[in-house]
Design a protein around this motif. Structure first.
Motif, mmCIF file in Angstrom:
data_model
loop_
_atom_site.group_PDB
_atom_site.id
_atom_site.type_symbol
_atom_site.label_atom_id
_atom_site.label_comp_id
_atom_site.label_asym_id
_atom_site.label_seq_id
_atom_site.Cartn_x
_atom_site.Cartn_y
_atom_site.Cartn_z
ATOM 1 N N ALA A 169 0.847 -1.207 0.000
ATOM 2 C CA ALA A 169 0.000 0.000 0.000
ATOM 3 C C ALA A 169 0.881 1.256 0.000
ATOM 4 O O ALA A 169 0.634 2.203 -0.766
ATOM 5 N N THR A 170 1.932 1.246 0.849
ATOM 6 C CA THR A 170 2.843 2.399 0.903
ATOM 7 C C THR A 170 3.502 2.594 -0.456
ATOM 8 O O THR A 170 3.645 3.721 -0.940
ATOM 9 N N MET A 172 2.365 1.770 -3.372
ATOM 10 C CA MET A 172 1.402 2.334 -4.338
ATOM 11 C C MET A 172 1.232 3.830 -4.110
ATOM 12 O O MET A 172 1.176 4.604 -5.057
ATOM 13 N N ILE A 173 1.151 4.220 -2.824
ATOM 14 C CA ILE A 173 1.007 5.648 -2.499
ATOM 15 C C ILE A 173 2.211 6.418 -3.040
ATOM 16 O O ILE A 173 2.097 7.557 -3.476
ATOM 17 N N LEU A 174 3.381 5.752 -3.038
ATOM 18 C CA LEU A 174 4.594 6.443 -3.491
ATOM 19 C C LEU A 174 4.667 6.564 -5.014
ATOM 20 O O LEU A 174 4.940 7.634 -5.546
ATOM 21 N N TRP A 175 4.428 5.418 -5.724
ATOM 22 C CA TRP A 175 4.717 5.474 -7.159
ATOM 23 C C TRP A 175 3.539 5.880 -8.050
ATOM 24 O O TRP A 175 3.758 6.465 -9.111
ATOM 25 N N VAL A 176 2.304 5.621 -7.625
ATOM 26 C CA VAL A 176 1.175 5.947 -8.515
ATOM 27 C C VAL A 176 1.072 7.456 -8.794
ATOM 28 O O VAL A 176 1.055 7.866 -9.960
ATOM 29 N N PRO A 177 1.049 8.321 -7.746
ATOM 30 C CA PRO A 177 0.951 9.765 -8.047
ATOM 31 C C PRO A 177 2.164 10.287 -8.842
ATOM 32 O O PRO A 177 2.009 11.114 -9.737
ATOM 33 N N THR A 178 3.374 9.772 -8.503
ATOM 34 C CA THR A 178 4.591 10.229 -9.204
ATOM 35 C C THR A 178 4.479 9.895 -10.688
ATOM 36 O O THR A 178 4.759 10.742 -11.555
ATOM 37 N N LEU A 179 4.043 8.665 -10.964
ATOM 38 C CA LEU A 179 3.930 8.216 -12.354
ATOM 39 C C LEU A 179 2.895 9.059 -13.114
ATOM 40 O O LEU A 179 3.103 9.444 -14.273
ATOM 41 N N ARG A 180 1.812 9.364 -12.445
ATOM 42 C CA ARG A 180 0.740 10.165 -13.071
ATOM 43 C C ARG A 180 1.241 11.574 -13.398
ATOM 44 O O ARG A 180 0.976 12.100 -14.474
ATOM 45 N N LEU A 218 1.623 -9.334 -9.317
ATOM 46 C CA LEU A 218 2.785 -8.604 -9.836
ATOM 47 C C LEU A 218 2.763 -7.136 -9.397
ATOM 48 O O LEU A 218 3.794 -6.590 -8.964
ATOM 49 N N VAL A 219 1.563 -6.523 -9.475
ATOM 50 C CA VAL A 219 1.435 -5.111 -9.060
ATOM 51 C C VAL A 219 1.777 -4.982 -7.574
ATOM 52 O O VAL A 219 2.524 -4.079 -7.166
ATOM 53 N N TYR A 224 5.499 -3.370 -3.382
ATOM 54 C CA TYR A 224 6.259 -3.725 -2.184
ATOM 55 C C TYR A 224 7.748 -3.427 -2.404
ATOM 56 O O TYR A 224 8.420 -2.883 -1.515
ATOM 57 N N ALA A 225 8.240 -3.747 -3.615
ATOM 58 C CA ALA A 225 9.652 -3.493 -3.928
ATOM 59 C C ALA A 225 9.957 -2.000 -3.866
ATOM 60 O O ALA A 225 10.996 -1.594 -3.323
ATOM 61 N N VAL A 226 9.041 -1.175 -4.397
ATOM 62 C CA VAL A 226 9.227 0.289 -4.357
ATOM 63 C C VAL A 226 9.289 0.757 -2.904
ATOM 64 O O VAL A 226 10.170 1.524 -2.507
ATOM 65 N N SER A 227 8.346 0.253 -2.097
ATOM 66 C CA SER A 227 8.285 0.642 -0.689
ATOM 67 C C SER A 227 9.555 0.216 0.048
ATOM 68 O O SER A 227 10.114 0.969 0.853
ATOM 69 N N PHE A 228 10.019 -1.005 -0.243
ATOM 70 C CA PHE A 228 11.234 -1.528 0.395
ATOM 71 C C PHE A 228 12.441 -0.648 0.044
ATOM 72 O O PHE A 228 13.199 -0.234 0.914
#
Lengths: 484, 143
Positions: A169-170, A172-180, A218-219, A224-228
């Motif tokens: 979840a963390t 997703m919060i990090l990469w989704v807005p950045t990507l958008r 996969l998503v 999780y990898a981004v958060s890690f």
């Protein structure tokens, strides 16, 4: 002695940050278009005027900034037309944080964040940029005592903590807005390309479960990898330094942060264990400092991962309330009480089976997806049941000058230590069933911006009242209540 | 130890509030075009709950409320089905706030909120004199 500090010129960018996506980047895009097409529009002229005004204002605000230290008093002066002057006693400061990103390192600057207990949560009270040399001087004036000892944590320990505390979840919060934001700015369908990529990868795997399961897995794994990675880079090079009165925590790779606070500003200590850390028999030590940090949490990690006994031995010298002696209240060890702890996992299990059976009956074409979801829910339920059993076996409360409580917090386990004077509220709750069995639940809330809380369930009511009466001198109250 | 008791007029005030709420809810369901049977069932449930609140829950709740001020802490006990006891040391109190609705003003009652960092405690309508006395005891300034 009076010391006056001016802002570093890079602070101009701090003032420009709010306008970055709404004004600066659209202006740059329009400027590139003008130089390629040689066609001047009114909109471009207006944008240029607005950008000029914003940049000029930022420069003037940056020049007007002053930080003055005089006679144990810190004065922060900001603004040109509307001048704001804030005066803070140095003794009332909660923490000071310095941060250096690669750009700051290049120009020898540092972002300073000053926090007090009166501040708004999730936002530091004062943030400004100083020259690195001046920022160091400021810290040495505010926290003059020398470092006695230093502890450095290896990258492996930081990786354990990052792996155990990261979540999809963390990520997703990090990469989704950045990507958008990037997709909007560049004007390329990055999200579409990413979706196609995910589809391509997952179509290569053929499992018993439907393709959507592969996509979702996969998503989740990617998030999780981004958060890690974020957590690992944030906490790598982790060092804790102890002075006579101060504690300094340093970490970071690309962005280096250093946080200073006085030991007396620590409201409480938490020793936590996530499900993954439980498997590795490791714990994380966090301290809650009043008005701390500009992020969501006001807790500072002091030990990313370590053994409980070692943590207690290492830190009891610095935090005397980390040791507890005397009578500890625990849930009564009998089958009925154990069943009470396992009541909710049992209810959830029945609900889960019922939901799975009903949905499989109503939607037979999705039976494999339902099986997958049921397996996932079952996994969570096993962790939850284990946490409830931990609460039954280890849940405890110790009252006195130093307060200690141990219980679970969602799927994590938590130990909370604090001096009695820092308790904000104690709440005793008794449901009709609790009254019948002579038990109660006690929720302890520490008075801080973070308001750390812990709930210990199914303690013997008589014993709890006796301990509360002794600790808070409430004999008269509870005696008259019983008479009533 | 100083103990404050919730006045009887608080019960009257809350009974009036429940009656007003019942009338408003019945009015809403009366206006909404519903089948007669559905309206009768809903109206019966609302009336039953209203009677239950007026003649069983509210008197018991008001009776269960007990506010005691000791040297350095306030202890509040309340609850009918679920009994809650709150213990709050004065030193952690940041500010107090009183709220008075027009109806409560007629009765000379106010609700008191005690605010500490990130949490607050509320005390059901008490007389203005009691509230002033309680605030003075707590030492968090005037209304």
């Amino acid at each position: 002695m009076k010391k006056v500090y001016r802002a570093h010129p890079l602070m101009v960018f701090n003032f420009l940050k709010p306008f970055l996506f709404v004004l600066i980047f659209p202006f740059i895009t329009a400027a590139i278009r003008y130089f390629t097409d040689r066609h001047l529009t009114w909109l471009f002229v207006l944008e240029m005027l607005a950008v000029t005004v914003v940049i000029l204002t930022a420069i003037i605000r940056c020049i007007a900034f002053r930080l003055i230290i005089e006679d144990n008093l810190l004065t922060i002066k900001t603004g040109v037309l509307f001048i704001r002057k804030s005066k803070i006693r140095i003794s009332r400061l909660s923490s000071i944080q310095t941060e250096q990103n690669p750009l700051d390192m290049l120009f020898r600057a540092a972002t300073c964040r000053i926090n007090t207990e009166a501040g708004v949560t999730r936002k530091s009270d004062f943030q400004f940029k100083l020259k690195l040399k001046e920022a160091r001087e400021l810290l040495s004036i505010i926290y003059p005592d020398k470092t006695i000892s230093k502890v450095r944590f290896s990258a492996f320990k930081v990786a354990i903590m990052a792996a155990a505390t990261s979540s999809a979840a963390t990520g997703m919060i990090l990469w989704v807005p950045t990507l958008r934001q990037i997709a909007n700015l560049v004007g390329v369908g990055i999200d579409r390309a990413l979706f196609d990529g995910i589809n391509n990868i997952t179509s290569r795997f053929h499992t018993y479960f439907p393709p959507i399961v592969n996509i979702v897995s996969l998503v989740i794994l990617a998030s999780y990898a981004v958060s890690f990675l974020y957590s690992f880079l944030k906490h790598i090079n982790f060092k804790v330094s102890f002075g006579e009165k101060k504690i300094a925590v340093q970490s970071g790779f690309f962005v280096r942060t250093k946080t200073y606070f006085r030991r007396t500003r620590v409201n409480n200590i938490k020793i936590e264990q996530t499900p993954l850390l439980r498997l590795l028999h490791r714990y994380t030590l966090k301290v809650s400092v009043g008005g701390f940090d500009n992020s969501k949490s006001v807790s500072q990690v002091v030990v990313p991962s370590g053994k409980r006994r070692k943590i207690q031995e290492d830190f009891k010298e610095f935090f005397p309330f980390l040791t507890h002696k005397g009578k500890v209240l625990k849930p009564e060890k009998r089958p009925l009480i154990q069943n009470l702890f396992l009541m909710w996992p049992g209810i959830y299990l029945l609900l889960m089976i019922a939901a799975a059976l009903i949905s499989a009956y109503l939607f037979p074409s999705f039976s494999r997806l339902i099986q997958f979801l049921t397996i996932v829910c079952f996994g969570f339920l096993i962790i939850y049941t284990h946490t409830c059993l931990f609460e039954y076996n280890c849940g405890s409360l110790k009252l006195g000058d130093f307060v200690f409580a141990q219980s679970n917090y969602f799927l994590n386990t938590r130990e909370l230590y604090c001096p009695k004077k820092n308790i904000g509220q104690l709440k005793i709750t008794r449901f009709p069933m609790d009254r019948m069995l002579g038990i109660c639940r006690i929720r302890l809330t520490v008075c801080s911006e973070n308001a750390d809380t812990i709930r210990v369930r199914h303690l013997k009511y008589d014993e709890a009242v006796k301990e509360l009466s002794n600790t808070f001198e409430l004999d008269e109250y509870f005696n008259t209540k019983d008479e009533k | 130890m100083k103990t404050y008791i919730i006045p009887k007029k608080t019960l009257t005030l809350w009974r009036i509030r429940v009656v007003m709420l019942t009338v408003a809810l019945l009015g809403i369901f009366f206006v909404i075009p519903l089948p007669k049977l559905a309206f009768i069932i809903i109206a019966s449930v609302i009336l039953f709950l209203s009677l239950l609140a007026n003649f069983w829950y509210l008197p018991k709740f008001i009776k269960s409320c007990r506010i005691s001020v000791f040297d350095g802490k306030v202890v509040i006990t309340r609850g009918v089905l679920i009994e809650n006891t709150h213990i709050m040391p004065f030193s952690r109190l940041i500010h107090s706030q009183t709220v008075q609705t027009p109806l409560a003003r007629l009765f000379g009652l106010s609700i008191l909120f005690l605010k500490a960092a990130r949490f607050r405690l509320f005390i059901i309508d008490m007389s203005d004199e009691d509230i002033t006395s309680l605030i003075d005891e707590l030492g968090v300034g005037g209304k």
